[in-house]
Design an enzyme around this catalytic site. Sequence first.
Site, PDB file in Angstrom:
ATOM      1  N   ASN A 145       0.904  -1.241   0.109  1.00 57.57           N
ATOM      2  CA  ASN A 145      -0.071   0.077  -0.164  1.00 57.57           C
ATOM      3  C   ASN A 145       1.040   1.117  -0.143  1.00 57.57           C
ATOM      4  O   ASN A 145       1.682   1.466   1.093  1.00 57.57           O
ATOM      5  CB  ASN A 145      -0.621  -0.097   1.238  1.00 57.57           C
ATOM      6  CG  ASN A 145      -2.237   0.815   1.244  1.00 57.57           C
ATOM      7  OD1 ASN A 145      -2.877   0.928   2.248  1.00 57.57           O
ATOM      8  ND2 ASN A 145      -2.677   1.297  -0.070  1.00 57.57           N
ATOM      9  N   CYS A 171      -5.835   6.543   7.506  1.00 56.43           N
ATOM     10  CA  CYS A 171      -5.325   5.359   6.772  1.00 56.43           C
ATOM     11  C   CYS A 171      -4.361   4.367   7.502  1.00 56.43           C
ATOM     12  O   CYS A 171      -3.271   5.114   8.022  1.00 56.43           O
ATOM     13  CB  CYS A 171      -4.464   5.670   5.370  1.00 56.43           C
ATOM     14  SG  CYS A 171      -3.855   4.224   4.522  1.00 56.43           S
ATOM     15  N   ASN A 219      -2.174   1.725   7.113  1.00 59.14           N
ATOM     16  CA  ASN A 219      -0.875   1.344   6.378  1.00 59.14           C
ATOM     17  C   ASN A 219      -0.202   2.887   5.928  1.00 59.14           C
ATOM     18  O   ASN A 219       1.073   2.781   6.423  1.00 59.14           O
ATOM     19  CB  ASN A 219      -0.842   0.938   5.189  1.00 59.14           C
ATOM     20  CG  ASN A 219      -1.255  -0.681   5.336  1.00 59.14           C
ATOM     21  OD1 ASN A 219      -0.527  -1.428   5.908  1.00 59.14           O
ATOM     22  ND2 ASN A 219      -2.403  -1.042   4.571  1.00 59.14           N
ATOM     23  N   ASN A 224     -12.772   4.891   9.266  1.00 57.32           N
ATOM     24  CA  ASN A 224     -13.574   5.159   8.290  1.00 57.32           C
ATOM     25  C   ASN A 224     -14.409   3.674   8.064  1.00 57.32           C
ATOM     26  O   ASN A 224     -14.433   2.882   8.732  1.00 57.32           O
ATOM     27  CB  ASN A 224     -12.703   5.247   7.099  1.00 57.32           C
ATOM     28  CG  ASN A 224     -11.566   4.318   6.805  1.00 57.32           C
ATOM     29  OD1 ASN A 224     -11.379   3.349   7.486  1.00 57.32           O
ATOM     30  ND2 ASN A 224     -10.340   4.820   6.397  1.00 57.32           N
ATOM     31  N   HIS A 274     -16.316   0.564   6.989  1.00 59.41           N
ATOM     32  CA  HIS A 274     -16.157  -1.074   6.250  1.00 59.41           C
ATOM     33  C   HIS A 274     -17.174  -1.836   6.147  1.00 59.41           C
ATOM     34  O   HIS A 274     -17.980  -1.666   7.309  1.00 59.41           O
ATOM     35  CB  HIS A 274     -14.876  -1.487   7.148  1.00 59.41           C
ATOM     36  CG  HIS A 274     -13.472  -0.798   7.193  1.00 59.41           C
ATOM     37  ND1 HIS A 274     -12.543  -0.749   6.135  1.00 59.41           N
ATOM     38  CD2 HIS A 274     -13.053   0.223   7.933  1.00 59.41           C
ATOM     39  CE1 HIS A 274     -11.508  -0.400   6.204  1.00 59.41           C
ATOM     40  NE2 HIS A 274     -11.768   0.504   7.263  1.00 59.41           N
ATOM     41  N   ASN A 311     -15.157   0.981   2.399  1.00 62.60           N
ATOM     42  CA  ASN A 311     -14.201   0.001   2.041  1.00 62.60           C
ATOM     43  C   ASN A 311     -14.803  -1.158   2.248  1.00 62.60           C
ATOM     44  O   ASN A 311     -15.730  -1.597   3.130  1.00 62.60           O
ATOM     45  CB  ASN A 311     -12.800   0.257   2.951  1.00 62.60           C
ATOM     46  CG  ASN A 311     -12.410   1.566   3.022  1.00 62.60           C
ATOM     47  OD1 ASN A 311     -11.495   1.944   2.154  1.00 62.60           O
ATOM     48  ND2 ASN A 311     -12.861   2.220   3.929  1.00 62.60           N
ATOM     49  N   GLU A 366     -10.768  -0.575  -1.908  1.00 62.66           N
ATOM     50  CA  GLU A 366     -10.766   0.608  -0.953  1.00 62.66           C
ATOM     51  C   GLU A 366     -11.608   1.834  -1.597  1.00 62.66           C
ATOM     52  O   GLU A 366     -11.324   1.981  -2.701  1.00 62.66           O
ATOM     53  CB  GLU A 366      -9.364   1.161  -0.503  1.00 62.66           C
ATOM     54  CG  GLU A 366      -8.604   0.135   0.128  1.00 62.66           C
ATOM     55  CD  GLU A 366      -7.460   0.858   0.876  1.00 62.66           C
ATOM     56  OE1 GLU A 366      -7.538   1.812   1.362  1.00 62.66           O
ATOM     57  OE2 GLU A 366      -6.251   0.438   0.568  1.00 62.66           O
ATOM     58  N   ARG A 367     -12.392   2.503  -0.662  1.00 61.30           N
ATOM     59  CA  ARG A 367     -12.909   3.548  -1.048  1.00 61.30           C
ATOM     60  C   ARG A 367     -11.988   4.572  -1.379  1.00 61.30           C
ATOM     61  O   ARG A 367     -11.231   5.091  -0.941  1.00 61.30           O
ATOM     62  CB  ARG A 367     -13.852   4.300   0.191  1.00 61.30           C
ATOM     63  CG  ARG A 367     -14.553   5.554  -0.059  1.00 61.30           C
ATOM     64  CD  ARG A 367     -15.223   5.811   1.317  1.00 61.30           C
ATOM     65  NE  ARG A 367     -14.099   6.447   2.327  1.00 61.30           N
ATOM     66  CZ  ARG A 367     -14.403   6.916   3.151  1.00 61.30           C
ATOM     67  NH1 ARG A 367     -15.511   7.460   3.587  1.00 61.30           N
ATOM     68  NH2 ARG A 367     -13.587   7.408   4.212  1.00 61.30           N
ATOM     69  N   CYS A 370      -4.803  -2.888   3.479  1.00 65.33           N
ATOM     70  CA  CYS A 370      -5.364  -1.893   4.049  1.00 65.33           C
ATOM     71  C   CYS A 370      -5.546  -2.031   5.556  1.00 65.33           C
ATOM     72  O   CYS A 370      -5.923  -3.216   6.026  1.00 65.33           O
ATOM     73  CB  CYS A 370      -6.892  -1.878   3.692  1.00 65.33           C
ATOM     74  SG  CYS A 370      -7.944  -0.598   4.549  1.00 65.33           S
ATOM     75  N   GLY A 371      -4.686  -1.163   6.343  1.00 63.30           N
ATOM     76  CA  GLY A 371      -4.747  -1.340   7.787  1.00 63.30           C
ATOM     77  C   GLY A 371      -6.127  -1.335   8.287  1.00 63.30           C
ATOM     78  O   GLY A 371      -6.255  -1.894   9.312  1.00 63.30           O
ATOM     79  N   GLY A 381      -8.846  -1.667   7.082  1.00 64.11           N
ATOM     80  CA  GLY A 381      -9.555  -2.717   6.719  1.00 64.11           C
ATOM     81  C   GLY A 381      -9.390  -4.336   7.512  1.00 64.11           C
ATOM     82  O   GLY A 381     -10.163  -4.969   7.846  1.00 64.11           O
TER      83      GLY A 381
END
Length: 308
Positions: free
Chosen positions: A40, A103, A105, A188, A190, A225, A243-244, A252-253, A255
Site C-alpha cells: 500500500n 489510513c 498503512n 472510516n 468498512h 471500504n 478501498e473507497r 488496508c490497515g 480494513g
Amino acid sequence: MDVGFVALSGGAGRRVQRRRAVSERVRMGVEFQKYHGIGNDFILVDNMKSSDTLLTADESVKVCDRHFGVGADGVIFMMPPVNDDSDFSMRIYNSDGSEPEMCGNGIRCLARFAREVLDSEKTVYKIDTLAGLIVPEIAGDMVRVDMGEPELNPAKIPSLLTPNPDTKEAAYNVNGIDWQVVPIGTGNPHAVVFVDEEQFKALDENLEAVGPLYENHETFPARTNTEFIYVKSPEEIDFLVWERGAGRTLACGTGACASVVACSLTGRTGREVAVNLPGGRLDIEWSEDNHMYMTGPAELVYAGEIRQ
C-alpha cells in the site's frame, strides 16, 4: 526527478488547461518521499510550515497516476498539530482525490517519514487525524499502532444496515446477490464480507467489476471500504480489499483491523489474528481494553521532487 501533471480524462485542450492551472508552488517544486506498507504505497510530503496542503486534491490525483505521475494509492501530508499535546497532524488524499479520515498503512509510513524528516530519536508519535488521535510506535523494522476503538453503531459508521443482534451480520444485496456483511467503523467505514475459498478466488479475479458496486452501495452514505475474508483458522485469515477512493490495493490497515473485529464478533477467530493481505502480513490484536493494535512494516522506496 521531474514529474509532469496530466489529465486522467478529456482531450488535449483540457490537458493544456489543467497543466496551466497547476499552482505556482508545484512549479517551484515539492519534495517527497515514497513509502509503502506491504504494498500500500504513498507519497509523503513535509507540510509542517503550512496549514494548507502543498498539493491540491486534483494535483494529488495526477501525482498518483501510475503511468504519468509518481504512482501511489494516496498522498499524505505531515502538517502542524491540531492539539497542543500532539506532534503533528495527518491529511491524506486518495488516488481519486477524495479525502479519507485516516489510513492504517499510511500512518505507519508517516511515522517512519516523520522520524527521518524531523531527525528525531522518538519512537512514539501522537498524530491528529480526521478520525481522532492515533499513536504509532516504531520498533525496529515494524510499527505498532494503537488504532483506537472500533465503531459498531451503524449510524456512526455511517451505515443504514441493521445487523442481526445474534449473528452481528446484516443482509447486503449486491447486483442481485444476497450477502451477509458486518458493518464496522475503524476511523472510516468498512463492510466485512465472509466468503469461502472458492468465492475468494473468484472475487480476486473479478474484483474490479464487483468492487465499485460494494463501495457505492446505497446502505453506506459516505461510501465504504469492502473486505472479503476467507477464514483459514481461528488465528489466520486471507484478505482482499476494495478501498473507497483507491480501488484494489495490496493492503488496508483499517480494513485489517475491521476484519479481525468482525471475525471475533462472529466467533470465527480469536482476538489476535495474522492477516494475509496481497502485499504481505499484518498482525492485528483487538485487545480486552477494546483498542485495536496493528503491527506491520513501513519501508522507504525512494525520494524525489515534484515539479512542473
